[in-house]
Design an enzyme around this catalytic site. Sequence first.
Site, PDB file in Angstrom:
ATOM      1  N   LYS A   1     -14.718  26.473  12.079  1.00 41.53           N
ATOM      2  CA  LYS A   1     -14.886  25.147  12.703  1.00 41.53           C
ATOM      3  C   LYS A   1     -14.378  24.069  11.752  1.00 41.53           C
ATOM      4  CE  LYS A   1     -18.754  26.416  15.641  1.00 41.53           C
ATOM      5  NZ  LYS A   1     -20.194  26.651  15.706  1.00 41.53           N
TER       6      LYS A   1
ATOM      7  N   GLN B   1     -25.835  24.722  13.480  1.00 43.31           N
ATOM      8  CA  GLN B   1     -25.477  26.099  13.813  1.00 43.31           C
ATOM      9  C   GLN B   1     -26.741  26.905  14.159  1.00 43.31           C
ATOM     10  OE1 GLN B   1     -22.198  27.327  13.925  1.00 43.31           O
ATOM     11  NE2 GLN B   1     -23.136  29.143  14.792  1.00 43.31           N
TER      12      GLN B   1
ATOM     13  N   ASP C   1     -22.735  19.791  20.850  1.00 44.39           N
ATOM     14  CA  ASP C   1     -22.999  21.081  21.492  1.00 44.39           C
ATOM     15  C   ASP C   1     -23.590  20.885  22.887  1.00 44.39           C
ATOM     16  OD1 ASP C   1     -22.248  23.447  20.343  1.00 44.39           O
ATOM     17  OD2 ASP C   1     -23.984  23.610  19.012  1.00 44.39           O
TER      18      ASP C   1
END
Length: 296
Positions: free
Chosen positions: A54, A98, A121
């Site tokens: 990422k 994460q 997200d």
Amino acid sequence: MAATVIDGKAFAAKVREQVAEHVKRLKDDHNITPGLAVVLVGEDPASEVYVRSKGKMTVEVGMKSVEHKLAADTSEAELLALIDQLNNDPEIHGILVQLPLPDHLDEDLVINSLDPAKDVDGFHISNVGLLGTGQKSMVPCTPLGCLMMLRDHHGSISGMNAVVVGRSNIVGKPMAQLLLGDSCTVTIAHSRTKDLPEVVRGADIVVAAVGRPEMVQGDWIKPGATVIDVGINRIERDGKKKLVGDADYESCAEVAGAITPVPGGVGPMTIACLLANTLTACCRANGLDEPEGLTA
Ligand code: NDP
């Protein structure tokens, strides 16, 4: 006739290129650089690989990338303090925590402490509600990637019958909302669904997000239907390690009109959409037009 293969790797590269062009324009015209912060707690090897790639792609599209690696025994208070700092940092437009988090941390509490406008997200309860009511939100990356591929392949998917197999909060449910938003007739199937093969046979679009290797079979697929395979399963076959999806690629590809492969289908789109979401968040934060074609 063999199915058209929807090349997610090539499509993701195109999306990243579009993002990079927008980022350049933001810098040239407004002196703004979108910034993405990724927070990793603990040392899960798979998560570390994701976070590294990422970060690399964030820099490649010209954005600022910040990584916060915290020890596995980080307290909730420490993590929330970092999130508060990132929420208030004007150079950070997207924050990704994460998952999964170590067991002693309350995932819902942590995610809901993010500024919803920076929740790239799309897991914050406000974004879930906004998506569910058809309002402007941050959309979870994997379903957004699936939607972009469907729109690209079909043009319009309005009126099509879509069956989403899987009802998780990160894939199945938001996928169903997005398909509904594009006026599909949507069925959500799950582990209690009766006669799943028959339900799937009614679909023009099948999204497989079950986490079971090669479960969806070719004889479940209506001839000509589009199969979007979200699954990522690591299996061993003939002594070799292999990555397979939640659909049995060979038998499905014989019947489907189009299918995404694993690897090289939905997977690459997820990070591309994370970058697209960061760009969108940056544009919104600065009162600028959102990038066309990169949002739901
Ligand atoms: P979850 O385990 O959270 O959810 C799986 C869903 O599948 C559940 O709703 C479950 O039903 C349903 N299910 C399980 N077994 C069956 C069955 N036999 N018949 C019908 N439905 C069943 O998984 P995720 O949604 O997180 O992920 C799904 C897949 O997508 C996984 O392979 C994962 O690795 C992959 N993935 C890929 C990403 C990418 O970037 N490409 C990103 C995220 C996930 P119930 O609710 O009834 O238990």
